[in-house]
Write a protein that holds these residues in place. Structure first.
Motif, PDB file in Angstrom:
ATOM      1  N   ALA A 224      10.820   1.131  -1.689  1.00  0.00           N
ATOM      2  CA  ALA A 224      11.146   2.292  -2.514  1.00  0.00           C
ATOM      3  C   ALA A 224      10.885   2.044  -3.998  1.00  0.00           C
ATOM      4  O   ALA A 224      10.923   2.983  -4.797  1.00  0.00           O
ATOM      5  CB  ALA A 224      12.605   2.690  -2.298  1.00  0.00           C
ATOM      6  N   TYR A 225      10.605   0.790  -4.365  1.00  0.00           N
ATOM      7  CA  TYR A 225      10.360   0.439  -5.763  1.00  0.00           C
ATOM      8  C   TYR A 225       8.944  -0.064  -6.025  1.00  0.00           C
ATOM      9  O   TYR A 225       8.408   0.150  -7.115  1.00  0.00           O
ATOM     10  CB  TYR A 225      11.350  -0.649  -6.208  1.00  0.00           C
ATOM     11  CG  TYR A 225      12.760  -0.158  -6.332  1.00  0.00           C
ATOM     12  CD1 TYR A 225      13.272   0.268  -7.553  1.00  0.00           C
ATOM     13  CD2 TYR A 225      13.591  -0.097  -5.210  1.00  0.00           C
ATOM     14  CE1 TYR A 225      14.573   0.735  -7.662  1.00  0.00           C
ATOM     15  CE2 TYR A 225      14.889   0.370  -5.312  1.00  0.00           C
ATOM     16  CZ  TYR A 225      15.376   0.785  -6.536  1.00  0.00           C
ATOM     17  OH  TYR A 225      16.660   1.254  -6.637  1.00  0.00           O
ATOM     18  N   ALA A 226       8.343  -0.752  -5.054  1.00  0.00           N
ATOM     19  CA  ALA A 226       7.113  -1.487  -5.348  1.00  0.00           C
ATOM     20  C   ALA A 226       5.928  -1.117  -4.466  1.00  0.00           C
ATOM     21  O   ALA A 226       4.873  -1.735  -4.598  1.00  0.00           O
ATOM     22  CB  ALA A 226       7.376  -2.991  -5.258  1.00  0.00           C
ATOM     23  N   SER A 227       6.060  -0.132  -3.582  1.00  0.00           N
ATOM     24  CA  SER A 227       4.889   0.354  -2.853  1.00  0.00           C
ATOM     25  C   SER A 227       3.991   1.125  -3.817  1.00  0.00           C
ATOM     26  O   SER A 227       4.407   1.467  -4.933  1.00  0.00           O
ATOM     27  CB  SER A 227       5.309   1.267  -1.702  1.00  0.00           C
ATOM     28  OG  SER A 227       5.906   2.453  -2.213  1.00  0.00           O
ATOM     29  N   GLY A 228       2.760   1.420  -3.397  1.00  0.00           N
ATOM     30  CA  GLY A 228       1.864   2.179  -4.256  1.00  0.00           C
ATOM     31  C   GLY A 228       2.455   3.501  -4.724  1.00  0.00           C
ATOM     32  O   GLY A 228       2.508   3.772  -5.939  1.00  0.00           O
ATOM     33  N   PRO A 229       2.930   4.356  -3.813  1.00  0.00           N
ATOM     34  CA  PRO A 229       3.530   5.622  -4.242  1.00  0.00           C
ATOM     35  C   PRO A 229       4.763   5.435  -5.120  1.00  0.00           C
ATOM     36  O   PRO A 229       5.005   6.231  -6.040  1.00  0.00           O
ATOM     37  CB  PRO A 229       3.891   6.312  -2.917  1.00  0.00           C
ATOM     38  CG  PRO A 229       2.940   5.735  -1.926  1.00  0.00           C
ATOM     39  CD  PRO A 229       2.761   4.307  -2.342  1.00  0.00           C
ATOM     40  N   ALA A 230       5.546   4.385  -4.866  1.00  0.00           N
ATOM     41  CA  ALA A 230       6.746   4.157  -5.665  1.00  0.00           C
ATOM     42  C   ALA A 230       6.386   3.741  -7.088  1.00  0.00           C
ATOM     43  O   ALA A 230       7.048   4.147  -8.058  1.00  0.00           O
ATOM     44  CB  ALA A 230       7.620   3.083  -5.014  1.00  0.00           C
ATOM     45  N   ILE A 231       5.341   2.941  -7.243  1.00  0.00           N
ATOM     46  CA  ILE A 231       4.889   2.551  -8.580  1.00  0.00           C
ATOM     47  C   ILE A 231       4.457   3.793  -9.357  1.00  0.00           C
ATOM     48  O   ILE A 231       4.827   3.985 -10.519  1.00  0.00           O
ATOM     49  CB  ILE A 231       3.740   1.535  -8.470  1.00  0.00           C
ATOM     50  CG1 ILE A 231       4.263   0.205  -7.905  1.00  0.00           C
ATOM     51  CG2 ILE A 231       3.073   1.310  -9.827  1.00  0.00           C
ATOM     52  CD1 ILE A 231       3.180  -0.757  -7.473  1.00  0.00           C
TER      53      ILE A 231
ATOM     54  N   GLY B 241       0.845  -1.179   0.000  1.00  0.00           N
ATOM     55  CA  GLY B 241       0.000   0.000   0.000  1.00  0.00           C
ATOM     56  C   GLY B 241       0.880   1.228   0.000  1.00  0.00           C
ATOM     57  O   GLY B 241       1.779   1.354  -0.833  1.00  0.00           O
ATOM     58  N   THR B 242       0.652   2.145   0.946  1.00  0.00           N
ATOM     59  CA  THR B 242       1.527   3.303   1.094  1.00  0.00           C
ATOM     60  C   THR B 242       2.961   2.848   1.334  1.00  0.00           C
ATOM     61  O   THR B 242       3.917   3.459   0.861  1.00  0.00           O
ATOM     62  CB  THR B 242       1.054   4.189   2.259  1.00  0.00           C
ATOM     63  OG1 THR B 242      -0.318   4.518   2.057  1.00  0.00           O
ATOM     64  CG2 THR B 242       1.875   5.454   2.351  1.00  0.00           C
TER      65      THR B 242
ATOM     66  N   VAL C 251       2.149 -21.115   1.049  1.00  0.00           N
ATOM     67  CA  VAL C 251       1.449 -20.061   0.325  1.00  0.00           C
ATOM     68  C   VAL C 251       2.116 -18.724   0.596  1.00  0.00           C
ATOM     69  O   VAL C 251       2.627 -18.483   1.695  1.00  0.00           O
ATOM     70  CB  VAL C 251      -0.057 -20.006   0.726  1.00  0.00           C
ATOM     71  CG1 VAL C 251      -0.227 -19.686   2.204  1.00  0.00           C
ATOM     72  CG2 VAL C 251      -0.824 -19.018  -0.133  1.00  0.00           C
ATOM     73  N   VAL C 252       2.155 -17.878  -0.421  1.00  0.00           N
ATOM     74  CA  VAL C 252       2.512 -16.476  -0.263  1.00  0.00           C
ATOM     75  C   VAL C 252       1.285 -15.672  -0.662  1.00  0.00           C
ATOM     76  O   VAL C 252       0.779 -15.801  -1.784  1.00  0.00           O
ATOM     77  CB  VAL C 252       3.710 -16.071  -1.153  1.00  0.00           C
ATOM     78  CG1 VAL C 252       3.961 -14.562  -1.057  1.00  0.00           C
ATOM     79  CG2 VAL C 252       4.959 -16.842  -0.750  1.00  0.00           C
ATOM     80  N   VAL C 253       0.779 -14.880   0.265  1.00  0.00           N
ATOM     81  CA  VAL C 253      -0.420 -14.081   0.037  1.00  0.00           C
ATOM     82  C   VAL C 253       0.002 -12.628  -0.167  1.00  0.00           C
ATOM     83  O   VAL C 253       0.697 -12.059   0.678  1.00  0.00           O
ATOM     84  CB  VAL C 253      -1.404 -14.180   1.218  1.00  0.00           C
ATOM     85  CG1 VAL C 253      -2.660 -13.366   0.927  1.00  0.00           C
ATOM     86  CG2 VAL C 253      -1.773 -15.627   1.496  1.00  0.00           C
ATOM     87  N   VAL C 254      -0.401 -12.047  -1.277  1.00  0.00           N
ATOM     88  CA  VAL C 254      -0.094 -10.646  -1.579  1.00  0.00           C
ATOM     89  C   VAL C 254      -1.362  -9.833  -1.356  1.00  0.00           C
ATOM     90  O   VAL C 254      -2.387 -10.075  -2.006  1.00  0.00           O
ATOM     91  CB  VAL C 254       0.402 -10.482  -3.027  1.00  0.00           C
ATOM     92  CG1 VAL C 254       0.778  -9.026  -3.302  1.00  0.00           C
ATOM     93  CG2 VAL C 254       1.608 -11.397  -3.288  1.00  0.00           C
ATOM     94  N   CYS C 255      -1.298  -8.895  -0.437  1.00  0.00           N
ATOM     95  CA  CYS C 255      -2.470  -8.107  -0.045  1.00  0.00           C
ATOM     96  C   CYS C 255      -2.276  -6.641  -0.421  1.00  0.00           C
ATOM     97  O   CYS C 255      -1.152  -6.157  -0.525  1.00  0.00           O
ATOM     98  CB  CYS C 255      -2.677  -8.181   1.470  1.00  0.00           C
ATOM     99  SG  CYS C 255      -2.810  -9.841   2.145  1.00  0.00           S
ATOM    100  N   GLY C 256      -3.387  -5.937  -0.579  1.00  0.00           N
ATOM    101  CA  GLY C 256      -3.332  -4.501  -0.823  1.00  0.00           C
ATOM    102  C   GLY C 256      -3.772  -4.129  -2.215  1.00  0.00           C
ATOM    103  O   GLY C 256      -4.146  -4.972  -3.042  1.00  0.00           O
ATOM    104  N   GLY C 257      -3.697  -2.852  -2.508  1.00  0.00           N
ATOM    105  CA  GLY C 257      -4.186  -2.324  -3.766  1.00  0.00           C
ATOM    106  C   GLY C 257      -3.489  -2.884  -4.984  1.00  0.00           C
ATOM    107  O   GLY C 257      -4.053  -2.876  -6.083  1.00  0.00           O
ATOM    108  N   VAL C 258      -2.271  -3.381  -4.817  1.00  0.00           N
ATOM    109  CA  VAL C 258      -1.527  -3.924  -5.955  1.00  0.00           C
ATOM    110  C   VAL C 258      -2.267  -5.088  -6.599  1.00  0.00           C
ATOM    111  O   VAL C 258      -2.105  -5.369  -7.785  1.00  0.00           O
ATOM    112  CB  VAL C 258      -0.107  -4.348  -5.524  1.00  0.00           C
ATOM    113  CG1 VAL C 258      -0.162  -5.597  -4.670  1.00  0.00           C
ATOM    114  CG2 VAL C 258       0.801  -4.565  -6.712  1.00  0.00           C
ATOM    115  N   THR C 259      -3.116  -5.760  -5.840  1.00  0.00           N
ATOM    116  CA  THR C 259      -3.851  -6.898  -6.392  1.00  0.00           C
ATOM    117  C   THR C 259      -4.849  -6.463  -7.462  1.00  0.00           C
ATOM    118  O   THR C 259      -5.322  -7.295  -8.248  1.00  0.00           O
ATOM    119  CB  THR C 259      -4.598  -7.656  -5.285  1.00  0.00           C
ATOM    120  OG1 THR C 259      -5.517  -6.774  -4.629  1.00  0.00           O
ATOM    121  CG2 THR C 259      -3.619  -8.195  -4.249  1.00  0.00           C
TER     122      THR C 259
END
Length: 323
Positions: free
Chosen positions: A187-194, A141-142, A263-271
């Motif tokens: 610094a590369y893959a958070s929402g603001p960084a994207i 996320g942020t 399992v690896v669960v990816v959560c947040g707006g990136v989904t």
């Protein structure tokens, strides 16, 4: 029926809801902006008001329901024993006694855990990691956080710092992170960084449907806008999403090799990016991680969209009370 109030403190939004002790019901799920610029006292005041509204909604929906306590998930690192937020790079808090402030403000016993830990715990309790013994969760996320489930239990480490996946280094001399380090995954893959990577590419002259939006208001370019542009066929946006997938894939491959999770669960707006992100991400993990580890590991989006942190914060309170 007895409930626990769960509060998820994010860099962008606050979320609160009341979860039944068995996890089968969620009532009064509410959200509003965090407004970190108001400072810790301002955020806590908004948090308490949101919590009271959530409990009022519970009372209206389930007459006679009791609230046993409140679990709070906050960015860290934390001292969970003392209930103190030691540092939050995205909120600017230092040594803040959040658990006590919430407990005193609501007149309820309270627990405090890392917000990403709570999201992963929620997914393990009621979501995409349910039924597993070994699981990794990443919240995007942020900022970027993470949580680790080992032998069915949330792993905190020696000083409550386990799971800080967003602050693992992926580029030795890379971008400066809000934590002060260089080259962090966040610094590369958070929402603001994207969003920032897309804006920088347009500023360098790349052709994109994002340009008119950026010219009008650069702040209007968010990660979600980039995902939508990629889905619509914008070449630059697709490149940013694919680069993000490769970056996340490399980070997840490291975790898969170290922890060998189910399992690896990816959560947040990136989904919201869907398979345009997950397909290349999985390919990158397959390319980088050991095959026996990859073969037993599912990489999936979170199932509790918007509520994983609330479920997990409630679960964390129950675990702290029962432990």
């Amino acid at each position: 029926m007895t409930y626990v109030l769960g509060i998820d403190v994010g860099g962008t939004n606050l979320v609160a809801g009341c979860v039944s002790e068995d996890g089968s019901r969620l009532e009064g799920l509410l959200t509003e902006p965090t407004r970190a610029e108001e400072g810790a006292d301002g955020v806590v005041a908004r948090m308490l008001a949101l919590a009271r509204r959530s409990m009022d909604a519970l009372a209206a929906a389930v007459p006679g329901a009791k609230v046993a306590g409140v679990g709070v998930g906050s960015p860290g690192p934390l001292d969970t024993r003392q209930g103190i937020v030691l540092l939050t790079p995205n909120l600017g808090w230092v040594d803040f006694p959040l658990r006590g402030r919430v407990s005193d403000g609501l007149g309820l016993p309270a627990s405090l855990d890392n917000d990403a830990n709570c999201a992963v715990l929620g997914e393990h309790w009621r979501g995409a990691a349910r039924g597993t013994r070994q699981a990794i969760g990443i919240t995007i996320g942020t900022g970027i956080g993470g949580g680790i489930i080992l032998d069915g239990q949330l792993y905190h480490g020696a000083s409550d710092c386990a799971g800080e996946i967003g602050h693992t280094t992926i580029e030795m001399n890379g971008r400066r992170c809000a934590c002060g380090n260089y080259g962090c995954l966040e610094a590369y893959a958070s929402g603001p960084a994207i969003a920032r990577r897309a804006v920088e590419a347009v500023e360098r002259g790349a052709e994109s449907s994002l340009r008119p939006l950026m010219d009008a208001d650069p702040a209007s370019i968010t990660a979600q806008v980039v995902y939508e542009a990629a889905t619509a066929g914008d070449a630059l946006a697709r490149e940013v999403v694919q680069d993000t997938a490769r970056i996340l894939g490399a980070a997840i491959a490291n975790l898969v090799n170290v922890f060998n999770p189910e399992v690896v669960v990816v959560c947040g707006g990136v989904t919201l990016a869907g398979e345009s992100l997950f397909a290349p991400l999985r390919r990158e993990v397959t390319r980088r991680a050991f095959r026996p580890a990859v073969e037993v590991c599912r990489i999936v989006p979170g199932a509790l969209t918007g509520s994983a942190g609330v479920y997990g914060a409630a679960r964390s309170f129950l675990d702290s009370r029962d432990g």
